[in-house]
Design an enzyme around this catalytic site. Structure first.
Site, PDB file in Angstrom:
ATOM      1  N   TYR A   1      15.259   3.699 -10.246  1.00 40.11           N
ATOM      2  CA  TYR A   1      14.344   4.322  -9.282  1.00 40.11           C
ATOM      3  C   TYR A   1      14.948   5.654  -8.839  1.00 40.11           C
ATOM      4  O   TYR A   1      15.803   5.714  -7.953  1.00 40.11           O
ATOM      5  CB  TYR A   1      14.085   3.399  -8.083  1.00 40.11           C
ATOM      6  CG  TYR A   1      13.449   2.063  -8.440  1.00 40.11           C
ATOM      7  CD1 TYR A   1      12.789   1.871  -9.659  1.00 40.11           C
ATOM      8  CD2 TYR A   1      13.497   0.983  -7.568  1.00 40.11           C
ATOM      9  CE1 TYR A   1      12.218   0.654  -9.991  1.00 40.11           C
ATOM     10  CE2 TYR A   1      12.917  -0.244  -7.893  1.00 40.11           C
ATOM     11  CZ  TYR A   1      12.290  -0.399  -9.115  1.00 40.11           C
ATOM     12  OH  TYR A   1      11.723  -1.612  -9.433  1.00 40.11           O
TER      13      TYR A   1
ATOM     14  N   HIS B   1      16.764  -5.379 -15.783  1.00 37.30           N
ATOM     15  CA  HIS B   1      15.424  -4.833 -15.500  1.00 37.30           C
ATOM     16  C   HIS B   1      14.425  -5.172 -16.611  1.00 37.30           C
ATOM     17  O   HIS B   1      13.260  -5.497 -16.331  1.00 37.30           O
ATOM     18  CB  HIS B   1      15.554  -3.311 -15.334  1.00 37.30           C
ATOM     19  CG  HIS B   1      14.574  -2.702 -14.394  1.00 37.30           C
ATOM     20  ND1 HIS B   1      14.857  -1.622 -13.615  1.00 37.30           N
ATOM     21  CD2 HIS B   1      13.289  -3.014 -14.103  1.00 37.30           C
ATOM     22  CE1 HIS B   1      13.795  -1.301 -12.883  1.00 37.30           C
ATOM     23  NE2 HIS B   1      12.831  -2.131 -13.172  1.00 37.30           N
TER      24      HIS B   1
ATOM     25  N   SER C   1       4.803  -5.853  -7.454  1.00 38.91           N
ATOM     26  CA  SER C   1       3.425  -5.345  -7.324  1.00 38.91           C
ATOM     27  C   SER C   1       2.491  -6.443  -6.804  1.00 38.91           C
ATOM     28  O   SER C   1       1.415  -6.680  -7.359  1.00 38.91           O
ATOM     29  CB  SER C   1       2.916  -4.793  -8.669  1.00 38.91           C
ATOM     30  OG  SER C   1       3.741  -3.741  -9.128  1.00 38.91           O
ATOM     31  N   PRO C   2       2.864  -7.117  -5.700  1.00 38.45           N
ATOM     32  CA  PRO C   2       2.047  -8.226  -5.194  1.00 38.45           C
ATOM     33  C   PRO C   2       0.699  -7.780  -4.637  1.00 38.45           C
ATOM     34  O   PRO C   2      -0.206  -8.600  -4.486  1.00 38.45           O
ATOM     35  CB  PRO C   2       2.917  -8.825  -4.080  1.00 38.45           C
ATOM     36  CG  PRO C   2       3.770  -7.688  -3.618  1.00 38.45           C
ATOM     37  CD  PRO C   2       4.055  -6.879  -4.859  1.00 38.45           C
ATOM     38  N   LEU C   3       0.596  -6.466  -4.348  1.00 39.18           N
ATOM     39  CA  LEU C   3      -0.678  -5.933  -3.863  1.00 39.18           C
ATOM     40  C   LEU C   3      -1.433  -5.244  -4.994  1.00 39.18           C
ATOM     41  O   LEU C   3      -2.329  -4.424  -4.753  1.00 39.18           O
ATOM     42  CB  LEU C   3      -0.422  -4.938  -2.717  1.00 39.18           C
ATOM     43  CG  LEU C   3       0.323  -5.512  -1.509  1.00 39.18           C
ATOM     44  CD1 LEU C   3       0.735  -4.408  -0.540  1.00 39.18           C
ATOM     45  CD2 LEU C   3      -0.546  -6.552  -0.794  1.00 39.18           C
ATOM     46  N   GLY C   4      -1.064  -5.570  -6.238  1.00 37.96           N
ATOM     47  CA  GLY C   4      -1.731  -4.930  -7.376  1.00 37.96           C
ATOM     48  C   GLY C   4      -1.552  -3.421  -7.335  1.00 37.96           C
ATOM     49  O   GLY C   4      -2.494  -2.667  -7.580  1.00 37.96           O
TER      50      GLY C   4
ATOM     51  N   GLY D   1      -1.393  -1.569  -4.947  1.00 42.01           N
ATOM     52  CA  GLY D   1      -2.265  -0.999  -3.912  1.00 42.01           C
ATOM     53  C   GLY D   1      -3.723  -1.359  -4.082  1.00 42.01           C
ATOM     54  O   GLY D   1      -4.494  -1.326  -3.127  1.00 42.01           O
ATOM     55  N   PHE D   2      -4.127  -1.744  -5.295  1.00 43.06           N
ATOM     56  CA  PHE D   2      -5.565  -1.943  -5.546  1.00 43.06           C
ATOM     57  C   PHE D   2      -6.154  -3.081  -4.724  1.00 43.06           C
ATOM     58  O   PHE D   2      -7.280  -2.986  -4.217  1.00 43.06           O
ATOM     59  CB  PHE D   2      -5.822  -2.196  -7.041  1.00 43.06           C
ATOM     60  CG  PHE D   2      -7.281  -2.171  -7.375  1.00 43.06           C
ATOM     61  CD1 PHE D   2      -7.944  -0.967  -7.557  1.00 43.06           C
ATOM     62  CD2 PHE D   2      -8.018  -3.345  -7.463  1.00 43.06           C
ATOM     63  CE1 PHE D   2      -9.305  -0.931  -7.827  1.00 43.06           C
ATOM     64  CE2 PHE D   2      -9.382  -3.328  -7.733  1.00 43.06           C
ATOM     65  CZ  PHE D   2     -10.023  -2.114  -7.917  1.00 43.06           C
TER      66      PHE D   2
HETATM   67  N1  LIG Z   1      10.922  -5.227 -11.838  1.00 46.34           N
HETATM   68  C1  LIG Z   1      10.037  -4.304 -12.141  1.00 46.34           C
HETATM   69  O1  LIG Z   1       9.890  -3.920 -13.290  1.00 46.34           O
HETATM   70  C2  LIG Z   1       9.207  -3.706 -11.035  1.00 46.34           C
HETATM   71  C3  LIG Z   1       8.043  -2.981 -11.341  1.00 46.34           C
HETATM   72  C4  LIG Z   1       7.288  -2.467 -10.284  1.00 46.34           C
HETATM   73  C5  LIG Z   1       7.700  -2.673  -8.967  1.00 46.34           C
HETATM   74  N2  LIG Z   1       8.837  -3.374  -8.713  1.00 46.34           N
HETATM   75  C6  LIG Z   1       9.294  -3.627  -7.328  1.00 46.34           C
HETATM   76  O2  LIG Z   1       8.224  -4.221  -6.597  1.00 46.34           O
HETATM   77  C7  LIG Z   1       7.957  -3.482  -5.411  1.00 46.34           C
HETATM   78  C8  LIG Z   1       6.492  -3.557  -5.038  1.00 46.34           C
HETATM   79  O3  LIG Z   1       5.658  -3.216  -6.129  1.00 46.34           O
HETATM   80  P1  LIG Z   1       4.735  -1.923  -6.174  1.00 46.34           P
HETATM   81  O4  LIG Z   1       5.233  -0.907  -5.189  1.00 46.34           O
HETATM   82  O5  LIG Z   1       4.608  -1.557  -7.602  1.00 46.34           O
HETATM   83  O6  LIG Z   1       3.302  -2.455  -5.754  1.00 46.34           O
HETATM   84  P2  LIG Z   1       2.616  -3.114  -4.475  1.00 46.34           P
HETATM   85  O7  LIG Z   1       3.624  -3.539  -3.506  1.00 46.34           O
HETATM   86  O8  LIG Z   1       1.659  -4.087  -5.030  1.00 46.34           O
HETATM   87  O9  LIG Z   1       1.747  -1.905  -3.899  1.00 46.34           O
HETATM   88  C9  LIG Z   1       2.327  -0.730  -3.422  1.00 46.34           C
HETATM   89  C10 LIG Z   1       1.208   0.276  -3.240  1.00 46.34           C
HETATM   90  O10 LIG Z   1       0.261  -0.232  -2.315  1.00 46.34           O
HETATM   91  C11 LIG Z   1       0.081   0.633  -1.215  1.00 46.34           C
HETATM   92  N3  LIG Z   1       0.024  -0.239  -0.025  1.00 46.34           N
HETATM   93  C12 LIG Z   1       0.996  -1.051   0.443  1.00 46.34           C
HETATM   94  N4  LIG Z   1       0.564  -1.752   1.512  1.00 46.34           N
HETATM   95  C13 LIG Z   1      -0.707  -1.362   1.730  1.00 46.34           C
HETATM   96  C14 LIG Z   1      -1.684  -1.723   2.688  1.00 46.34           C
HETATM   97  N5  LIG Z   1      -1.436  -2.627   3.630  1.00 46.34           N
HETATM   98  N6  LIG Z   1      -2.915  -1.119   2.629  1.00 46.34           N
HETATM   99  C15 LIG Z   1      -3.191  -0.189   1.684  1.00 46.34           C
HETATM  100  N7  LIG Z   1      -2.283   0.194   0.729  1.00 46.34           N
HETATM  101  C16 LIG Z   1      -1.058  -0.398   0.757  1.00 46.34           C
HETATM  102  C17 LIG Z   1       1.287   1.554  -1.219  1.00 46.34           C
HETATM  103  O11 LIG Z   1       0.907   2.847  -0.798  1.00 46.34           O
HETATM  104  P3  LIG Z   1       1.566   3.534   0.513  1.00 46.34           P
HETATM  105  O12 LIG Z   1       2.986   3.773   0.208  1.00 46.34           O
HETATM  106  O13 LIG Z   1       0.754   4.782   0.644  1.00 46.34           O
HETATM  107  O14 LIG Z   1       1.331   2.550   1.623  1.00 46.34           O
HETATM  108  C18 LIG Z   1       1.673   1.600  -2.703  1.00 46.34           C
HETATM  109  O15 LIG Z   1       0.972   2.605  -3.389  1.00 46.34           O
HETATM  110  C19 LIG Z   1       8.469  -2.075  -5.758  1.00 46.34           C
HETATM  111  O16 LIG Z   1       8.733  -1.320  -4.601  1.00 46.34           O
HETATM  112  C20 LIG Z   1       9.691  -2.373  -6.572  1.00 46.34           C
HETATM  113  O17 LIG Z   1      10.794  -2.613  -5.717  1.00 46.34           O
HETATM  114  C21 LIG Z   1       9.577  -3.895  -9.733  1.00 46.34           C
END
Ligand SMILES: NC(=O)c1ccc[n+]([C@@H]2O[C@H](COP(=O)([O-])OP(=O)(O)OC[C@H]3O[C@@H](n4cnc5c(N)ncnc54)[C@H](OP(=O)(O)O)[C@@H]3O)[C@@H](O)[C@H]2O)c1
Length: 327
Positions: free
Chosen positions: A57, A123, A202-205, A207-208
Site C-alpha cells: 500500500y 498477500h 472489501s466488506p462494503l463491496g 463502497g458499492f
Molecule cells: N488482501 C487484499 O488483497 C486486499 C484487497 C483489498 C482491500 N484489502 C483490505 O481491506 C480493507 C477494506 O477494503 P476496501 O477498502 O477495498 O473496501 P470497503 O471497505 O468495502 O469499501 C471502502 C470504500 O467504501 C467507502 N465507504 C466506506 N464506508 C462508507 C460508508 N459508510 N458510506 C459510504 N461509503 C463508504 C470508502 O470511501 P471513503 O473513503 O470516501 O469513505 C471506500 O471507497 C482495505 O483498506 C485493505 O486494508 C485487502
C-alpha cells in the site's frame, strides 16, 4: 466493541477492524497525513483494535502512517501487514522468496515502529515458491520473535492446507461480502475444519453496497475501480437492484446499508472479523455502528430471499488480477 478470536490459533481482535489501504492507496490521492492519523486514532477511541495494512500500500507509506498513528497505544492493538509483491509493488507481480519475506519483515518492523508484527499475511500465493518454503520462512520469523501469527490472502484450499501443515495459519483474508460470496463454497468450510479465522476484505463491496456509488459517480483517474468490470458505468447501473434490497432491509432495522452489510458478515461465523475502510470520520462512526446490529435468523432469511432475485453483473477483478487469485 465486542472482541472476536480469529480461529483457534489467532489473536483476539475487535469484531470490526479498520482497513487502512484507502488512506494511502487504491482509491485516489492519499489522505492528508494529520487527518489520516486522526481517523486511525478515532477508530481506536471507538474500540477498534485491529488495523490492516500491507507493504504494497504505497510501497510502505501506509505502514509508516500506521506506525506513527498507533505508537501511543501500540500494546493495545493488533497490527496486520502483508508481504509478497516484488519491491512492494503490485504491478511487478509476486515475490515470496524466503529472503524477500525476511527483508520485508525487517523493513515493516521499522516502518510500523514496533518489535513484532502481530499478523503477517502472504498477500498472494506465489506459484514460483513452494508453499512449504513460505510457511517455513514465517515459522522462522515467529521463532525469532519478529512475527506473532501467520496469515494468507486470497489463497486457494490446496495452498492453505500445505502452508498450515508447516506453520498453523491464524487467519485468511479474502474478499467476502453480500456481492461476493464465493468463499462460502469451499473456503469457509475449510477454515472451520482447520480452525482458521477469516478477515473479509472489501466488506462494503469497495463502497458499492453503501448506496453511495451510482452510475453517475466518477472516480479519480488513479482509482482502482476504473479497471474493475463490476464498476463499469453499465454494471453500476445494473447492480443498483442489490443496493435497493439492502436499503429496504436497512430502513426496517433503522440502520444504514453499510451497517447491514457489515452486520450480515458478522452474523455468518463467530470467527469472522471484517475490515471496512474509509477516509471519513462520519463514515467510520457509521460503520462501527454495524457491529452493534444483531441480525436474527429471520432477518438473515429475509436477506437471503430478497437476494435470490438479484444477479450481480460484472467480474470483481480484471483478468490479469484474477489470474493471481486462489492458487
Ligand atoms: N488482501 C487484499 O488483497 C486486499 C484487497 C483489498 C482491500 N484489502 C483490505 O481491506 C480493507 C477494506 O477494503 P476496501 O477498502 O477495498 O473496501 P470497503 O471497505 O468495502 O469499501 C471502502 C470504500 O467504501 C467507502 N465507504 C466506506 N464506508 C462508507 C460508508 N459508510 N458510506 C459510504 N461509503 C463508504 C470508502 O470511501 P471513503 O473513503 O470516501 O469513505 C471506500 O471507497 C482495505 O483498506 C485493505 O486494508 C485487502
Amino acid at each position: 466493541m465486542q472482541k472476536r478470536k480469529l480461529g483457534t490459533h489467532g489473536p483476539e481482535v475487535s469484531a470490526l477492524g479498520l482497513g487502512c489501504m484507502g488512506l494511502s492507496y487504491g482509491y485516489g490521492p492519499a489522505t492528508e497525513k494529520q487527518a489520516a492519523i486522526t481517523l486511525i486514532r478515532t477508530a481506536f477511541d471507538h474500540g477498534v483494535t485491529f488495523f490492516d495494512t500491507a507493504e504494497a500500500y504505497a510501497q510502505g507509506a501506509n505502514e509508516e502512517l500506521l506506525g506513527e498513528a498507533l505508537e501511543p497505544f501500540r500494546d493495545q492493538v493488533v497490527i496486520a501487514t502483508k508481504f509478497g509483491f516484488r519491491d512492494g509493488d503490485v504491478s511487478k507481480g509476486q515475490d515470496s522468496r524466503p529472503e524477500r519475506i525476511r527483508a520485508v519483515a525487517d523493513a515493516a518492523l521499522k516502518r510500523l515502529r514496533t518489535d513484532c508484527i502481530d499478523l503477517f499475511y502472504q498477500h498472494r500465493v506465489d506459484t514460483e515458491v513452494p508453499m512449504e518454503d513460505v510457511a517455513g520462512a514465517v515459522k522462522d520469523l515467529i521463532a525469532a520473535g519478529k512475527v506473532k501469527h501467520f496469515g494468507m490472502s486470497e489463497a486457494g484450499a490446496g495452498s492453505i492446507r500445505r502452508a498450515h501443515a508447516v506453520q498453523p495459519v491464524a487467519a485468511l483474508q479474502s474478499e467476502y461480502s453480500l456481492w461476493w460470496r464465493e468463499p462460502e463454497k469451499e473456503i469457509l468450510p475449510l477454515l472451520e475444519e482447520l480452525g482458521i479465522g477469516f478477515v473479509p476484505f472489501s466488506p462494503l463491496g469497495k463502497g458499492f453496497l453503501t448506496g453511495a456509488i451510482t452510475e453517475s459517480t466518477s472516480f479519480d483517474k488513479t482509482d482502482f475501480r476504473n479497471v474493475v468490470p463490476r464498476f463499469s458505468e453499465e454494471n453500476r447501473k445494473a447492480n443498483q437492484g442489490l443496493v435497493a434490497v439492502l436499503g429496504g432491509i436497512a430502513a426496517a432495522k433503522q440502520a444504514t446499508p453499510a451497517q447491514i452489510a457489515l452486520a450480515w458478515l458478522l452474523a455468518q461465523k463467530p470467527w469472522i472479523a471484517p475490515i471496512p475502510g474509509t477516509t471519513k470520520l462520519h463514515r467510520l462512526e457509521e460503520n462501527i455502528g454495524g457491529a452493534a446490529i444483531e441480525l436474527t435468523a429471520g432477518d438473515l432469511q429475509e436477506i437471503e430471499t430478497a437476494l435470490s432475485d438479484v444477479t450481480v453483473q460484472g467480474d470483481r477483478y480484471p483478468a490479469h488480477l484474477q489470474a493471481r487469485v486462489g492458487r
